[in-house]
Enzyme design. Structure first.
Site, short mmCIF file in Angstrom:
data_model
loop_
_atom_site.label_atom_id
_atom_site.label_comp_id
_atom_site.label_asym_id
_atom_site.label_seq_id
_atom_site.Cartn_x
_atom_site.Cartn_y
_atom_site.Cartn_z
N ASP A 1 0.86 -1.18 0.00
CA ASP A 1 0.00 0.00 0.00
C ASP A 1 0.90 1.24 0.00
O ASP A 1 2.12 1.13 0.14
CB ASP A 1 -0.86 -0.06 1.27
CG ASP A 1 -2.05 0.90 1.24
OD1 ASP A 1 -2.23 1.58 0.21
OD2 ASP A 1 -2.78 0.95 2.24
N GLU B 1 2.49 5.30 -3.78
CA GLU B 1 2.42 6.36 -4.83
C GLU B 1 3.72 7.14 -4.93
O GLU B 1 4.03 7.58 -6.03
CB GLU B 1 1.25 7.29 -4.51
CG GLU B 1 -0.10 6.61 -4.62
CD GLU B 1 -0.42 5.70 -3.45
OE1 GLU B 1 0.21 5.89 -2.39
OE2 GLU B 1 -1.26 4.81 -3.59
N ASP C 1 -9.07 3.83 -1.57
CA ASP C 1 -9.93 4.13 -0.43
C ASP C 1 -11.25 4.74 -0.86
O ASP C 1 -11.47 5.94 -0.77
CB ASP C 1 -9.19 5.06 0.54
CG ASP C 1 -7.92 4.41 1.06
OD1 ASP C 1 -7.79 3.17 0.89
OD2 ASP C 1 -7.07 5.10 1.63
#
Lengths: 535, 976
Positions: free
Chosen positions: B539, B542, B615
């Site tokens: 996760d 980015e 999310d």
């Protein structure tokens, strides 16, 4: 496993079972009989919807809409399989576990899998099970003895409370009589002074006093509101500081926390001396001479507001009169030669009292109102005492009511003994404290604590006759979490010889679960613990 | 003092509600991004100009062909900067893909040119058969066997077009918006006499008057040097030591009225316009991987991943463009007419490296894209099961309890997930021993039911020396560096003060892979408290940096090789998943298939595992937008994708949760997840009837696992997505081009998930003249060549799921607790006859979690049902699909030594076909016979035939327990 209750009936004696009843519960076995009037013999699905060849029963293909033709295979999903578990208790598993390559612990005979895959462990499992049952029996036996002392305690409490009730009632009667007497007196004095008082109330001073008082009251109310709001915001910010989650990825939150720390003089969160106030935030203010401090405001303002203004008015007049120059008539004596003064004074006093009695001059009415006032205060005091007694009676009655009620201390009163007993569990970071029937707390080692809620109710998902009803206590209305609900606690209890908390968890944010034991749940052995066993 | 503090605090309180929704001020709009402003400004000037001619042209004398004549290079000059040299290269690939590269030659600095090396699966094979035709002012490359394809370079101005059969399919720089900002020296404005003799006022900040030297560039580049050397955003300053280096280009599709792709955005599949008259969005689509908190359900704002691939579609052809750039990119789309599309791409740095994928069909485009960036990895079969996640299962007994509750409720469950709270102080790998004292035993308890666990590992490492992972990374110097290029960049994330592994540094790779070893080198830390049943969730890659600009890393951070973060930003997340997936491969001997879920992705990420849409929120809007988002990911290669069931944020009501499960079971990646602040919502917690409805649909997913796995095989070989939008399946049906709320799964199923409350009936679009059958009650619906809408029951316990006439699917109607437990269960074949009385389908099986399939240990069957008029019979056959398909059975290998009795096939040789259901048979059979002529056990329920025009319930023939296996070659005859 709860939804698939173990069957408590002992398995039938060992015998080879015909293949078509494989996986069938003994009670249903008679339904698996062919209709022999047909050739080849047929069989009707248990829901009656279809008639199929008897050979199609347990042929590993689902024919019946209700799945009843495959009790011994996995062909019909959403049905069940019965393992006989000779030597132990029979058990039911979902059909999805038949022939899946795993030996089900519920099927100690291995009948859920092909021959040879799962050894028959029923002898051992049965023995272990019986040992466990025996151990549980013993525990229950010991626990239930303790429980019976709890019940005895409740009985004693009952007697004590009933006795107390009798004495309270006597007290009430006594106090009622007192009230009646004082009331009569009060009314009498009041009727005399009422007119006089009305006149006095016209005083601009009194009027102004009342206005001041009202204004003060209003200020106090507003002040209280603001205080309350400040406290709430402080709580929110403290909660934010304690519990904020960096996931909010929000510099605004971080700045709010830092701003709060600065305002409160708290060290930055995470530093060594966390939660220690480093400098007092409230700067020393220079007070004007005679100005009230915050503490005084808090404690003394009420006294000021709640003064009896009427009384004050009367005192004021008395005081004024003491200062007032006597009237000419009163004062004349100074001009009277000393020699005749005594006679003059005697005549004058007679005259004044005569004049007063006919109302030509004012004076002396203070005594009347003061007496009325005293009568009123005495009456109010008596009334208050009566009220206290009545409340006391109500409390006692309520306590008596709770004592043997399902909502309170249980139908046998077995929980009364545990009222306000506080149990603790230390989890390292926190100590959890549950005061049974009172409130629960999470106490940080640093000294601060959060309220997890007050006792609210039992496990109302079950009827009050079900022992499960008493297996959970709910504590609600605790301190609100930042960005979350009010904290709450569910206390899961089972029979044990001690009152003890075993473990704490927080499966959802701010919703705590504590598992513990208590003798209050150890029912005597003669009571069937699980009356509704499915057969 | 106190008052001002309080005001500050109250202000913060007022802002708080904003903390729980999308915060536009966290992310740039085009007008806040210097290079995007410049790019759009250029387009606006072109739009406004009477005459606009691109300053770029090819020096026709500079053409150089490669020895194989597969490519041509030429010098390109801009009339604005005659002293700057650019090189244009056009390469033709074997499959007709045309690659157009342009870079500055001998400039002050080097542009980043490594995006392709991370993204492409290998060096593409070049064509040996291009014929070049050099004409006046242009050169044409004729491509393909019949030379129906042509790459055209016009010299002055520079223009590149791809032409098929005389029709321009795609045009580069047709509008003259091409601009590659060359590297230049920073000039400081000095007050001096200008030509007009007036004093020039130096303009403050980053806006300075262009020095007047050489040709006037203002008509093209604008009046000012806008954000050339520095840029502010919020409290952050981006130092731009390299100065301006952006490039922009217009890419037009003169004959395609629909474009799709460029994920990831929360928007429709057919991309709404951002420019032209009354655009849907005012900002361009943005590709800049970002952790967007509570993103909006309709927006061109960038999300977690970026794939710069765009499909253009018309009834005549499907083509695509891949603009392989790793820096931030903005894309304007406008539709000048119903049948044409103009797009404008603006990137911050890097070279132009554009691939023109000629199609001409969608399936050609998928293959061409897969040849470039690789096919999606064939996932482990178990990973297609149901994944249960929550932030967080709080301790090991919680995990055990969740598993127990699923089993008690007879609800299938494949994988239990652990979010960040398993780790001590968010030091990934390191179990918080207070809550997870027995991690290995816990995982083993989960594995005992055939299940797996997935545990999160994020790329930010807590900067503390008691964390061996950080310590070692620091020693190896494989952490991202700050702008100074020295030391370690420090930012804020879950673990507090953190540093980030620089996966561009090859030295990080063996080290990262060593961490996942269960039994590793005793001197070095490795994850001994793990098992081969633990898989990984990557996760925050980015990367998400809580206190960084746009919740990410400063763009002037330095990566391996001295490249700035801006050059590689969008590629960054892919490398993390890549290395984690390699680590899992290296963990077991023989290797097991890895499973790594990523949030961030780039072109090529499909080779490394699954992704999810991040999310999302528990709202109907988010449930609805999740469908086109997953479709869009799928057509761009990320076929193994899904949206979190239930929505990450919020507490969905039971109806919403039930519908969300219905969406989830028809997504390739099927996971339920929930935020830490939400109520628990595991399906067993639902009340009736909702609980039983969800149980039913979980079981449906498990019954259909063979269908999913078969579709995944196809994707892994051909790149065709698992979920196929209308335009892919029915490319000529114009009415379907914009439809994105229904889709095909593989070839034979059409689903339209219900994504709104209170629905009991729903309209499904059938865009072909074919018969469809309701999956559940066999109701017949008929489509038409012009498309027709049919009304399908869709109450809460119903899903609009239709079988397409002509399909055969194989299912296992005995759903169990987990997929490995179903290995030996019998199959059911369901045949949905077409309106011509025909059907076919396939089934792919292998060991499911290893690589034995690459050596031919597979079962790949082809089923057919065909009417033989002459024999008055219908024949159902099961044939081996591998012979004749040795080269495209599995990805990357040729199964020349395929043995139909391979070890895997032998291991399931006894697996039966327990039931064959035949829908739409026009007549009642006289008999049903096996190949040996034995009459079989069957029932026939009369009903509507597949042929003809009647509606109603289809006729159903069920053959019970036929004496055939799934691996056997056989025929069953049904006699009229």
């Amino acid at each position: 496993m709860l939804p698939l209750p173990l069957l408590l009936t002992l398995a039938l004696p060992v015998r080879a079972e015909p293949p078509h009843v494989f996986g069938v519960r003994p009670a249903l076995a008679p339904l698996y009989t062919p209709i022999c009037s047909k050739t080849p013999p047929t069989w009707k699905c248990l829901d009656g919807s279809l008639e199929i060849p008897f050979s199609a029963v347990n042929d590993d293909y689902c024919d019946c809409p209700d799945g009843s033709d495959e009790p011994g295979t996995s062909a019909c999903p959403n049905t069940t399989f019965y393992c006989r578990n000779e030597g132990h208790l029979g058990a039911v598993i979902p059909s999805s576990r038949v022939r899946d390559g795993l030996c089900e612990p519920e099927c100690c005979d291995g009948s859920d899998e092909p021959e040879g895959l799962c050894p028959n462990k029923c002898e051992e499992t049965g023995r272990e099970y019986r040992e466990q049952v025996e151990a549980e029996r013993k525990l229950r036996k010991t626990g239930s003895k303790i429980r019976s002392t709890y019940i005895a305690h409740a009985q004693k409490e009952k007697k004590r409370l009933e006795k107390e009730l009798v004495s309270i009632e006597a007290e009430i009667a006594e106090r009622q009589a007192e009230v009646d007497k004082l009331k009569a007196h009060k009314e009498k004095t009041e009727s005399i002074s009422a007119a006089t008082m009305e006149l006095k109330k016209q005083s601009p001073l009194y009027f102004s006093l009342i206005t001041h008082s009202k204004a003060l009251k209003s200020f106090q109310r507003v002040h209280k509101k603001l205080k309350e709001r400040e406290r709430l915001l402080g709580d929110i910010l403290t909660g934010l500081r304690d519990g904020y989650n960096p996931n909010y990825q929000d510099m605004a939150v971080l700045e709010a926390v830092r701003g709060w720390e600065a305002a409160e003089g708290l060290p930055p969160k995470g530093s060594e001396d966390d939660d220690v106030v480093v400098n007092s935030p409230a700067e020393e203010e220079e007070l004007e001479e005679g100005a009230w401090t915050e503490g005084q405001l808090e404690w003394q303002l009420n006294d000021l507001i709640n003064q009896d203004y009427l009384d004050l008015l009367l005192q004021h007049e008395t005081y004024l009169e003491s200062l007032e120059k006597p009237s000419l008539l009163h004062d004349l004596s100074s001009y009277i030669p000393d020699s005749i003064r005594p006679q003059y004074e005697s005549v004058r006093d007679t005259l004044i009292s005569t004049l007063q009695s006919v109302g030509l001059i004012k004076g002396g009415s203070n005594e009347v109102t003061e007496e009325a006032n005293r009568a009123r205060i005495a009456f109010e005091d008596a009334e208050k005492r009566l009220r206290e007694s009545s409340e006391n009676k109500e409390d006692t009655e309520q306590e008596l009511g709770r004592l043997f009620s399902a909502e309170g201390f249980g139908k046998s009163g077995e929980w009364k003994k545990l009222q306000d007993v506080c149990l603790e569990k230390d989890t390292g970071e926190y100590i959890y404290e549950v005061c049974l029937f009172g409130s629960a707390k999470q106490k940080a080692k640093t000294g601060s604590h959060s309220n997890l809620g007050d006792f609210s109710h039992w496990n109302t998902q079950f009827s009050t006759d079900d022992p499960q009803y008493y297996s959970k206590q709910y504590y609600t209305g605790g301190t609100r979490c930042w960005n979350g609900p009010e904290r709450s606690l569910t206390l899961h209890l089972s029979c044990g010889t001690e009152n003890v908390l075993h473990s704490v968890s927080e499966p959802e944010k701010c919703e705590y679960h504590i598992v513990g034991q208590t003798p209050a749940l150890c029912l005597p052995l003669e009571i069937e613990e699980n009356p509704k066993v499915e057969l | 003092m106190l008052a001002s503090t309080l005001r500050h605090v109250f202000l913060a309180l007022c802002i708080l509600p904003g903390a729980i929704s999308f915060k536009p001020h966290d992310f740039k709009t085009c007008s806040q991004s210097g290079f995007c402003r410049r790019g759009r400004g250029l387009a606006e000037r072109a739009q406004a100009a009477d005459k606009w001619v691109s300053p770029y042209s090819v020096d026709s004398g500079s053409l150089v062909f490669s020895p194989g004549k597969d490519s041509v290079k030429a010098t390109v000059k801009s009339s604005l900067y005659p002293h700057i040299n650019f090189e244009l290269e056009l390469r033709v690939h074997e499959d007709g893909v045309v690659r157009v590269r342009m870079d500055e030659v001998n400039g002050l600095r080097k542009r980043y040119d490594e995006a392709a090396s991370w993204s492409l699966v290998g060096e593409p094979k070049l064509s040996k058969t291009v014929q070049w035709v050099h004409e006046k002012g242009q050169i044409r490359g004729l491509i393909g066997e019949v030379k129906d394809l042509e790459a055209l370079i016009s010299f002055s101005p520079l223009r590149v077009a791809l032409i098929r059969n005389g029709r321009e399919e795609v045009v580069l720089n047709g509008q003259g918006l091409l601009h590659m900002e060359h590297f230049r020296q920073k000039t400081f404005p000095v007050a001096e006499e200008t030509e007009s003799g007036e004093d020039a006022e130096p303009i403050a900040g980053d806006q300075t008057v262009l020095a007047a030297a050489g040709p006037d560039t203002r008509w093209f580049e604008g009046e000012r040097e806008d954000a050339y050397w520095e840029e502010q955003f919020g409290s952050w300053t981006d130092s731009k030591p390299k100065g301006p280096e952006s490039f922009s280009i217009d890419i037009n599709f003169p004959s395609h009225g629909h474009v799709y792709g460029i994920p990831q955005h929360a928007t429709r599949l057919a991309l709404p316009s951002t420019a032209g008259e009354e655009p849907t969005y005012s900002d361009p689509y943005r590709l800049f991987n970002a952790d967007v908190f509570e993103y909006l359900a309709s927006s061109p704002v960038s999300l977690y991943g970026s794939i710069p691939l765009m499909h253009a579609h018309s009834a005549e052809s499907t083509i695509a463009v891949l603009n392989l750039v790793g820096s931030e990119t903005w894309i304007d789309i406008q539709y000048p007419s119903e049948s044409s599309t103009n797009t404008h791409w603006i990137s911050e740095s890097g070279i132009i490296d554009i691939f023109l994928l000629p199609g001409p069909t969608a399936s050609d485009v998928f293959q061409q894209y897969a040849r470039l960036t690789g096919t999606p990895a064939l996932p482990a079969e178990w990973s297609l099961g149901y994944h249960q996640c929550r932030w967080n299962y709080v301790d090991s007994n919680d995990v055990r309890d969740v598993q127990k509750r699923f089993d008690e409720e007879d609800m299938p469950l494949e994988v239990l997930w652990l979010d960040i709270e398993y780790s001590k102080d968010h030091k990934y790998f390191i179990w918080d021993e207070k809550s997870f004292p027995d991690p290995v035993e816990m995982v083993q308890d989960v594995e005992a039911i055939g299940r797996k666990m997935v545990v999160i590992v994020d790329p930010h490492l807590k900067r503390t020396n008691d964390y061996p992972v950080y310590k070692k990374a620091s020693e190896l110097q494989v952490l991202v560096k700050p702008a100074s290029g020295e030391g370690e960049y420090e930012g804020w994330c879950w673990s507090g003060s953190s540093s980030w592994v620089d996966f561009f540094n090859p030295a990080s790779w063996p080290w990262w892979q060593s961490l996942f070893k269960i039994e590793g080198d005793s001197d070095e830390w490795h994850w001994s408290k793990s098992t081969e049943g633990v898989f990984i969730w990557n996760d925050m890659n980015e990367p998400s940096v809580f206190n960084g600009p746009e919740i990410s890393m400063p763009r002037d951070n330095i990566h391996y090789g001295g490249w700035e973060h801006r050059d590689v930003h969008n590629i960054n997340g892919m490398l993390f998943q890549n290395q984690t997936s390699k680590a899992l491969l290296a963990r077991s001997t023989p290797a097991k298939r890895p499973f790594v879920l990523t949030r961030s992705f780039f072109a090529g990420s499909q080779r490394f595992g699954a992704m999810w849409t991040g999310d999302n929120m528990g709202t109907w809007e988010h449930m609805a937008i999740g469908v086109p988002m997953v479709l869009s990911n799928g057509i761009a290669g990320m076929t193994f994708s899904g949206a979190d069931v239930g929505g990450f944020f919020g507490n969905p009501d039971p109806e919403m949760l039930v519908r969300w499960y219905q969406v989830g079971i028809f997504a390739p990646f099927f996971r339920a997840h929930a935020h830490i602040d939400t109520k628990r919502r595991e399906p067993y917690l639902l009340e009736e009837p909702h609980k039983s409805i969800v149980r039913k649909f979980l079981k449906l997913r498990y019954a259909m696992l063979p269908v999913w796995y078969t579709a995944f095989r196809e994707a892994s070989v051909t790149g065709v997505p698992i979920l196929r939008p209308q335009y892919v399946v029915l490319p000529k049906d114009k009415n379907g081009f914009a439809i994105d709320d229904q889709y095909y799964i593989g070839k034979g199923l059409l689903v339209k998930p219900v994504v709104a409350p209170g629905v009991s009936q729903i309209s499904v679009y059938l865009g072909e003249d074919q018969v469809y059958y309701n999956y559940f009650d066999h109701q017949v619906y008929r489509g038409s060549a012009h498309g027709s809408n049919v009304s399908v029951p869709a109450a809460l316990d119903q899903i609009p799921l239709l079988r397409r006439g002509g399909s055969i699917i194989a299912t296992k109607e005995r759903p169990r607790r987990s997929s490995p437990l179903m290995k030996n269960d019998p199959f059911t074949l369901t045949i949905a006859l077409s309106n011509t009385g025909y059907a076919e389908g396939e089934l792919y099986l292998d060991a499911g979690d290893d690589f034995s399939y690459q050596s031919g240990e597979i079962v790949w069957r082809r089923f057919t049902a065909e009417v033989f008029k002459s024999a008055k019979a219908l024949s159902i056959r099961n044939a081996d699909m591998v012979p004749g398909h040795q080269n495209d059975a599995v990805d990357g290998v040729s199964l020349t030594n395929y043995d139909r009795e391979n070890a895997f096939a032998r291991s399931i040789k006894d697996v039966r076909v327990e039931r064959i259901a035949l829908l739409g048979l026009p007549w009642k059979p006289k008999g049903v016979k096996s190949q040996a002529g034995v009459e079989l056990d069957w029932t026939y329920a009369a009903g509507v035939a597949s042929t003809g025009t009647k509606e109603g319930t289809a006729s159903v023939l069920v053959i019970k327990n036929p004496p055939v296996t799934i691996t056997g070659t056989w025929a069953i005859t049904i006699q009229e």
